[in-house]
Scaffold this active site. Sequence first.
Site, short mmCIF file in Angstrom:
data_model
loop_
_atom_site.label_atom_id
_atom_site.label_comp_id
_atom_site.label_asym_id
_atom_site.label_seq_id
_atom_site.Cartn_x
_atom_site.Cartn_y
_atom_site.Cartn_z
N HIS A 192 0.86 -0.99 -0.25
CA HIS A 192 -0.21 -0.17 -0.43
C HIS A 192 0.62 1.15 0.03
O HIS A 192 1.76 1.37 0.40
CB HIS A 192 -1.16 0.14 1.09
CG HIS A 192 -2.38 -0.99 1.33
ND1 HIS A 192 -2.23 -2.64 1.05
CD2 HIS A 192 -3.61 -0.64 1.25
CE1 HIS A 192 -3.59 -2.46 0.89
NE2 HIS A 192 -3.78 -2.16 1.15
N GLU A 195 -1.81 5.64 -1.08
CA GLU A 195 -3.11 5.76 -0.72
C GLU A 195 -3.44 7.07 0.56
O GLU A 195 -3.46 8.27 -0.20
CB GLU A 195 -3.23 5.39 -0.23
CG GLU A 195 -4.60 4.49 0.66
CD GLU A 195 -5.11 3.70 1.78
OE1 GLU A 195 -4.52 2.75 1.79
OE2 GLU A 195 -6.39 3.00 1.47
N ASP A 274 -11.95 -3.64 0.01
CA ASP A 274 -12.83 -4.13 1.55
C ASP A 274 -14.19 -4.05 1.18
O ASP A 274 -14.97 -2.85 2.35
CB ASP A 274 -12.40 -3.22 3.05
CG ASP A 274 -11.12 -3.51 3.29
OD1 ASP A 274 -10.69 -4.70 3.31
OD2 ASP A 274 -10.36 -1.87 2.85
N1 ADE Z 1 -6.03 -2.87 5.45
C1 ADE Z 1 -7.60 -3.05 4.81
N2 ADE Z 1 -7.65 -1.82 3.64
C2 ADE Z 1 -6.82 -1.09 4.66
C3 ADE Z 1 -6.41 0.49 3.42
N3 ADE Z 1 -7.50 1.23 2.76
N4 ADE Z 1 -5.95 0.64 3.37
C4 ADE Z 1 -4.49 0.52 4.26
N5 ADE Z 1 -4.88 -0.91 5.15
C5 ADE Z 1 -5.76 -1.92 4.67
ZN ZN Z 2 -6.18 -2.19 0.76
#
Ligand code: ADE
Ligand code: ZN
Length: 332
Positions: A192, A195, A274
């Site tokens: 990640h 973000e 998610d």
């Molecule tokens: N774990 C689950 N969703 C996430 C997200 N959007 N950013 C970072 N960690 C996560």
């Molecule tokens: Zn994620």
Amino acid sequence: MIMRKLPKIELHLHHEGAAPPSFIQQLAAEKNVDLSGIFKANGDYSFSTFNEFLSTYEAACQVLKEPEDFHRLTLSILEKSAENGVIYTEVFISPDFCGGGDLTAWREYLAAIESAADIAKKDLGIEMRGIVTCIRHNGPTLAKRAAICAAETASKFVVGFGMGGDELVGSQADFKFSFDMAEEAGLGLTTHAGEWGGAESVRQAIQDLSVTRLGHGVQIINDSNLVTEAMDKKITLEVCPGSNVFLGIFEKLSLHPIDSLLNSGVSVTVSTDDPPFFNTTMTTEYNNLKDVFGWDEDIFKVINQNAIHAAFCDEKQKLILLERINTEWTKT
Ligand code: ADE
Ligand code: ZN
């Protein structure tokens, strides 16, 4: 176009993050755990900020205890994915929730998850692969244990190593040892980055961790040199537009950079992150992109071809997927 039925490739789905609230409530009832605080009156997960999201997520995970719970969870999420036309999905699975990084325990959890994936493949035709994932805010020591679990169980099913969690805690480079270990084991790498973090986070991900994919990565839009670097190095973005809008990174989809990034020539893909937390599905994501940016079959075909090229499975599997994407995403 019947969006729900068209074949889709998803590269960015968190195993626990895909657990429907009803599934977690059922487990909580079976285990006599009071989780009422993490649900709204209508049954949805309750949170407003990203940090609250992480706390709600981790609270829900309290009832995911035994390998059998993860077996049931895998069946439930693959059923939902298949309903939305997903034919191949890479799922982030974290040893932190599956035995706390203990390798022997991890093997048992993994076997339970893989056996559910085998059932779903047979019954629903969906292919799943696992990306073993460390959690950034749990720190580099636990990440190393996750990397050992990943390296020791690398297989046709376990194809990658990744990192989720709070991008604003520590730095990507703190996890170099773990990513190097996973790379030596032949695993694909993603983290990640971009973000919540900016250019520095993305640069470290590419240079220090040698990832070929970025979870989200959308903040590169603010740095034209990074956009060029992502293109030159063929880095693929696992973009999750609904997640970004729900968590407030962009006010609405029309202000999201996914269309600009695609038009700049960056390898863009679409995922849900998610889904029940963000009230989305792959069908919803695709419909919203069609409505807001006018994406058509040709663009969705490219998005899915990008995903196949960046997927961590073997070439034989990629050819099977490409065949379906190329034949079914045609203008009628
Ligand atoms: N774990 C689950 N969703 C996430 C997200 N959007 N950013 C970072 N960690 C996560
Ligand atoms: Zn994620």
